[in-house]
Design a protein around this motif. Sequence first.
Motif, mmCIF file in Angstrom:
data_model
loop_
_atom_site.group_PDB
_atom_site.id
_atom_site.type_symbol
_atom_site.label_atom_id
_atom_site.label_comp_id
_atom_site.label_asym_id
_atom_site.label_seq_id
_atom_site.Cartn_x
_atom_site.Cartn_y
_atom_site.Cartn_z
ATOM 1 N N GLY A 24 -11.081 -25.062 -30.904
ATOM 2 C CA GLY A 24 -10.452 -24.032 -30.290
ATOM 3 C C GLY A 24 -10.301 -22.713 -29.596
ATOM 4 O O GLY A 24 -9.004 -21.625 -29.477
ATOM 5 N N ALA A 25 -11.353 -22.360 -29.658
ATOM 6 C CA ALA A 25 -11.907 -20.388 -30.466
ATOM 7 C C ALA A 25 -11.178 -20.343 -28.595
ATOM 8 O O ALA A 25 -10.864 -18.786 -27.911
ATOM 9 N N ASP A 26 -11.937 -21.165 -27.528
ATOM 10 C CA ASP A 26 -11.858 -20.581 -26.144
ATOM 11 C C ASP A 26 -10.183 -20.627 -25.825
ATOM 12 O O ASP A 26 -10.334 -19.522 -25.378
ATOM 13 N N GLU A 27 -9.700 -21.359 -25.900
ATOM 14 C CA GLU A 27 -8.053 -21.236 -25.836
ATOM 15 C C GLU A 27 -7.362 -20.328 -26.478
ATOM 16 O O GLU A 27 -7.062 -19.413 -25.895
ATOM 17 N N LEU A 28 -7.607 -19.257 -27.388
ATOM 18 C CA LEU A 28 -7.188 -18.901 -28.323
ATOM 19 C C LEU A 28 -7.129 -17.000 -27.627
ATOM 20 O O LEU A 28 -6.791 -16.785 -26.743
ATOM 21 N N THR A 29 -8.891 -17.611 -27.058
ATOM 22 C CA THR A 29 -9.093 -16.228 -26.338
ATOM 23 C C THR A 29 -8.763 -16.221 -24.970
ATOM 24 O O THR A 29 -8.098 -14.616 -24.359
ATOM 25 N N GLU A 30 -8.329 -16.869 -24.144
ATOM 26 C CA GLU A 30 -7.678 -17.097 -23.246
ATOM 27 C C GLU A 30 -5.941 -16.369 -23.632
ATOM 28 O O GLU A 30 -5.921 -15.651 -22.920
ATOM 29 N N THR A 31 -5.168 -16.934 -24.784
ATOM 30 C CA THR A 31 -3.999 -16.718 -24.376
ATOM 31 C C THR A 31 -3.936 -15.287 -24.754
ATOM 32 O O THR A 31 -3.170 -14.757 -24.067
ATOM 33 N N CYS A 32 -5.041 -14.608 -24.969
ATOM 34 C CA CYS A 32 -4.931 -13.342 -25.544
ATOM 35 C C CYS A 32 -4.942 -12.634 -24.204
ATOM 36 O O CYS A 32 -4.818 -11.428 -24.170
ATOM 37 N N LYS A 33 -5.590 -13.240 -23.417
ATOM 38 C CA LYS A 33 -6.400 -12.543 -22.223
ATOM 39 C C LYS A 33 -5.075 -12.417 -21.589
ATOM 40 O O LYS A 33 -4.647 -10.962 -21.004
ATOM 41 N N ARG A 34 -4.883 -13.325 -21.559
ATOM 42 C CA ARG A 34 -3.344 -13.778 -20.717
ATOM 43 C C ARG A 34 -2.369 -13.648 -21.122
ATOM 44 O O ARG A 34 -1.536 -12.238 -20.483
ATOM 45 N N LYS A 35 -1.777 -13.264 -22.292
ATOM 46 C CA LYS A 35 -0.153 -12.477 -22.851
ATOM 47 C C LYS A 35 -0.135 -10.885 -22.680
ATOM 48 O O LYS A 35 0.396 -10.716 -22.807
ATOM 49 N N LEU A 36 -1.649 -10.099 -23.291
ATOM 50 C CA LEU A 36 -1.896 -8.963 -22.801
ATOM 51 C C LEU A 36 -2.964 -8.166 -22.310
ATOM 52 O O LEU A 36 -1.807 -7.059 -22.123
ATOM 53 N N GLY A 37 -3.236 -8.947 -21.131
ATOM 54 C CA GLY A 37 -3.088 -8.558 -19.703
ATOM 55 C C GLY A 37 -4.168 -8.031 -19.844
ATOM 56 O O GLY A 37 -4.920 -6.991 -19.207
ATOM 57 N N ILE A 38 -4.868 -7.992 -20.730
ATOM 58 C CA ILE A 38 -6.438 -6.995 -20.926
ATOM 59 C C ILE A 38 -7.624 -8.247 -21.183
ATOM 60 O O ILE A 38 -7.257 -9.971 -21.543
ATOM 61 N N GLY A 39 -8.859 -7.889 -20.861
ATOM 62 C CA GLY A 39 -9.960 -8.976 -20.999
ATOM 63 C C GLY A 39 -10.963 -8.262 -21.993
ATOM 64 O O GLY A 39 -10.466 -8.016 -23.309
ATOM 65 N N LEU A 40 -11.658 -8.907 -22.733
ATOM 66 C CA LEU A 40 -12.892 -9.158 -24.128
ATOM 67 C C LEU A 40 -13.349 -7.488 -23.565
ATOM 68 O O LEU A 40 -13.570 -6.530 -22.695
ATOM 69 N N LYS A 41 -13.259 -6.983 -24.992
ATOM 70 C CA LYS A 41 -13.760 -5.522 -25.016
ATOM 71 C C LYS A 41 -12.815 -4.418 -24.695
ATOM 72 O O LYS A 41 -12.739 -3.056 -24.069
#
Length: 120
Positions: A24-41
Motif C-alpha cells: 500500500g505505499a502508493d496509497e500512503l504517498t497519495e494520502t500525504c499529497k492530498r492531506k498536505l497539499g504538496i507533491g513529491l519533493k
Amino acid sequence: MFNLTPVGRYHLQVCRTTPCWLRGADELTETCKRKLGIGLKGRTADGKFSLIEVECLGGCVNAPVVQINDDFYEDLDPKKLEALLDALARGEKPKMGSQTGRQGSAPGAGRRCCWAARGT
C-alpha cells in the motif's frame, strides 16, 4: 543521500520498494499529497512537512513503512497515516514503530507463528 533543497520540520520519506509497494505505499504517498497539499519533493507553505519517496528503508517485514525524520512508522494504512500527520501538525510526538501494536516482526494481528500453532 543529500537534500539539495530545504526540507520541512517533519521530513516524510515513503518507502517504495516492492514489499511496501505491495502493501500500500502508493496509497500512503497519495494520502500525504492530498492531506498536505504538496507533491513529491514538495514542502508545505508553513515549512512543517516535506515529502519524498525513497528506496528500501529495511522495515520490509512491517511494510508499509514511512520514515519521518529519524523515526520509523510501520504497518501503516491511509487512516493511520492521516492520524499520525494530524498529531505531528499539533506538535505531538506519535509513538514510533508498528502502528498496529505488533511486537518487533511478530505475525500480524490474529496470526500466530508456527511454533505457537503447535502448542509448544
